[in-house]
Motif scaffolding. Structure first.
Motif, PDB file in Angstrom:
ATOM      1  N   PRO A 164      54.525  39.662  80.335  1.00  0.00           N
ATOM      2  CA  PRO A 164      53.783  40.384  79.300  1.00  0.00           C
ATOM      3  C   PRO A 164      54.193  39.915  77.906  1.00  0.00           C
ATOM      4  CG  PRO A 164      55.393  41.825  80.382  1.00  0.00           C
ATOM      5  CD  PRO A 164      55.427  40.505  81.087  1.00  0.00           C
ATOM      6  N   GLY A 165      53.224  39.856  77.038  1.00  0.00           N
ATOM      7  CA  GLY A 165      53.485  39.427  75.671  1.00  0.00           C
ATOM      8  C   GLY A 165      53.355  37.928  75.471  1.00  0.00           C
ATOM      9  N   LEU A 166      53.478  37.156  76.538  1.00  0.00           N
ATOM     10  CA  LEU A 166      53.351  35.707  76.426  1.00  0.00           C
ATOM     11  C   LEU A 166      51.995  35.221  76.933  1.00  0.00           C
ATOM     12  CD1 LEU A 166      56.880  34.560  77.673  1.00  0.00           C
ATOM     13  CD2 LEU A 166      56.133  34.993  75.354  1.00  0.00           C
TER      14      LEU A 166
ATOM     15  N   SER B 179      52.530  33.323  60.659  1.00  0.00           N
ATOM     16  CA  SER B 179      52.361  31.879  60.863  1.00  0.00           C
ATOM     17  C   SER B 179      53.589  31.299  61.540  1.00  0.00           C
ATOM     18  CB  SER B 179      52.166  31.172  59.517  1.00  0.00           C
ATOM     19  OG  SER B 179      50.952  31.566  58.958  1.00  0.00           O
ATOM     20  N   ARG B 180      53.361  30.344  62.391  1.00  0.00           N
ATOM     21  CA  ARG B 180      54.377  29.602  63.126  1.00  0.00           C
ATOM     22  C   ARG B 180      55.058  30.377  64.253  1.00  0.00           C
ATOM     23  NH1 ARG B 180      54.097  28.353  58.389  1.00  0.00           N
ATOM     24  NH2 ARG B 180      54.862  26.916  56.928  1.00  0.00           N
TER      25      ARG B 180
ATOM     26  N   VAL C 110      56.401  31.164  70.752  1.00  0.00           N
ATOM     27  CA  VAL C 110      56.036  31.999  71.898  1.00  0.00           C
ATOM     28  C   VAL C 110      55.294  31.163  72.947  1.00  0.00           C
ATOM     29  CG1 VAL C 110      54.735  34.039  72.630  1.00  0.00           C
ATOM     30  CG2 VAL C 110      56.001  34.079  70.480  1.00  0.00           C
ATOM     31  N   LEU C 111      54.407  30.278  72.498  1.00  0.00           N
ATOM     32  CA  LEU C 111      53.683  29.408  73.422  1.00  0.00           C
ATOM     33  C   LEU C 111      54.649  28.524  74.202  1.00  0.00           C
ATOM     34  CD1 LEU C 111      50.984  28.271  74.507  1.00  0.00           C
ATOM     35  CD2 LEU C 111      51.045  26.640  72.609  1.00  0.00           C
ATOM     36  N   CYS C 112      55.657  27.984  73.541  1.00  0.00           N
ATOM     37  CA  CYS C 112      56.635  27.132  74.230  1.00  0.00           C
ATOM     38  C   CYS C 112      57.419  27.923  75.274  1.00  0.00           C
ATOM     39  CB  CYS C 112      57.568  26.467  73.225  1.00  0.00           C
ATOM     40  SG  CYS C 112      56.761  25.133  72.310  1.00  0.00           S
TER      41      CYS C 112
ATOM     42  N   LEU D 205      54.993  28.326  78.183  1.00  0.00           N
ATOM     43  CA  LEU D 205      54.798  27.063  78.902  1.00  0.00           C
ATOM     44  C   LEU D 205      56.010  26.723  79.759  1.00  0.00           C
ATOM     45  CD1 LEU D 205      53.059  24.997  76.093  1.00  0.00           C
ATOM     46  CD2 LEU D 205      52.014  25.766  78.244  1.00  0.00           C
ATOM     47  N   ASP D 206      57.214  27.017  79.270  1.00  0.00           N
ATOM     48  CA  ASP D 206      58.420  26.787  80.073  1.00  0.00           C
ATOM     49  C   ASP D 206      58.400  27.648  81.329  1.00  0.00           C
ATOM     50  OD1 ASP D 206      59.583  24.809  78.512  1.00  0.00           O
ATOM     51  OD2 ASP D 206      60.705  26.247  77.281  1.00  0.00           O
ATOM     52  N   ARG D 207      57.986  28.880  81.186  1.00  0.00           N
ATOM     53  CA  ARG D 207      57.944  29.778  82.346  1.00  0.00           C
ATOM     54  C   ARG D 207      56.912  29.331  83.372  1.00  0.00           C
ATOM     55  NH1 ARG D 207      58.791  35.966  80.191  1.00  0.00           N
ATOM     56  NH2 ARG D 207      60.883  35.637  79.352  1.00  0.00           N
ATOM     57  N   ILE D 208      55.726  28.886  82.915  1.00  0.00           N
ATOM     58  CA  ILE D 208      54.731  28.470  83.903  1.00  0.00           C
ATOM     59  C   ILE D 208      55.085  27.094  84.479  1.00  0.00           C
ATOM     60  CG2 ILE D 208      52.898  29.937  83.014  1.00  0.00           C
ATOM     61  CD1 ILE D 208      51.566  27.387  81.943  1.00  0.00           C
TER      62      ILE D 208
END
Length: 148
Positions: free
Chosen positions: A100-102, A127-128, A133-135, A138-141
């Motif tokens: 959640p949240g990501l 901004s930024r 958060v995206l990184c 992406l690490d988790r998936i």
């Protein structure tokens, strides 16, 4: 890679300037090309996007006239409906692994093709913050997909 170049005018603190933008480039490819995401993260994002697109395809509604596959070789393909179901399960599992949240930023940038700036703005984030958060997501998936 397909190129769809357009010229845009950008206003920043230094004034106005003209830039050429490739509209056919995905936000993930843009981030990877500039070193903001690793190749592992890019691969995870591409797998998620592929699962999302496969899961969104409608089932075939007409009869299939191709020959029935024979044997149990590894070259067998899943029935399109089964492939859709499998992709949906992988997509749901990956989003659950992100947590959640990501998942919000992950879906907006990877699946919907929204840029980081607009995604941050629509989520009410500074901004930024979206890139960080995206990184994480992406690490988790990438772990979910078993990427090294």
């Amino acid at each position: 890679m397909m190129r769809e170049l357009v010229e845009r005018v950008i206003e920043d603190g230094a004034g106005r300037r003209r830039v050429t933008v490739n509209q056919a480039e995905s936000p993930m490819a843009w981030l990877a090309a500039r070193g903001h995401v690793s190749l592992r993260q890019l691969e995870a994002g591409e797998r998620l996007r592929a699962d999302y697109e496969t899961a969104s395809l409608g089932p075939h509604v007409t009869m299939r006239w191709d020959a029935t596959p024979r044997g149990g070789g590894s070259g067998e393909r899943l029935d399109p409906t089964l492939a859709q179901i499998a992709a949906r399960r992988r997509f749901d599992g990956a989003v659950a692994a992100a947590g959640p949240g990501l998942a919000d930023i992950l879906w907006r940038v990877v699946c919907a093709g929204e840029g980081l700036g607009p995604a941050e703005k629509s989520l009410g984030w500074p901004s930024r913050a979206g890139k960080l958060v995206l990184c994480f997501a992406l690490d988790r998936i990438a772990d979910f997909y078993g990427l090294r």
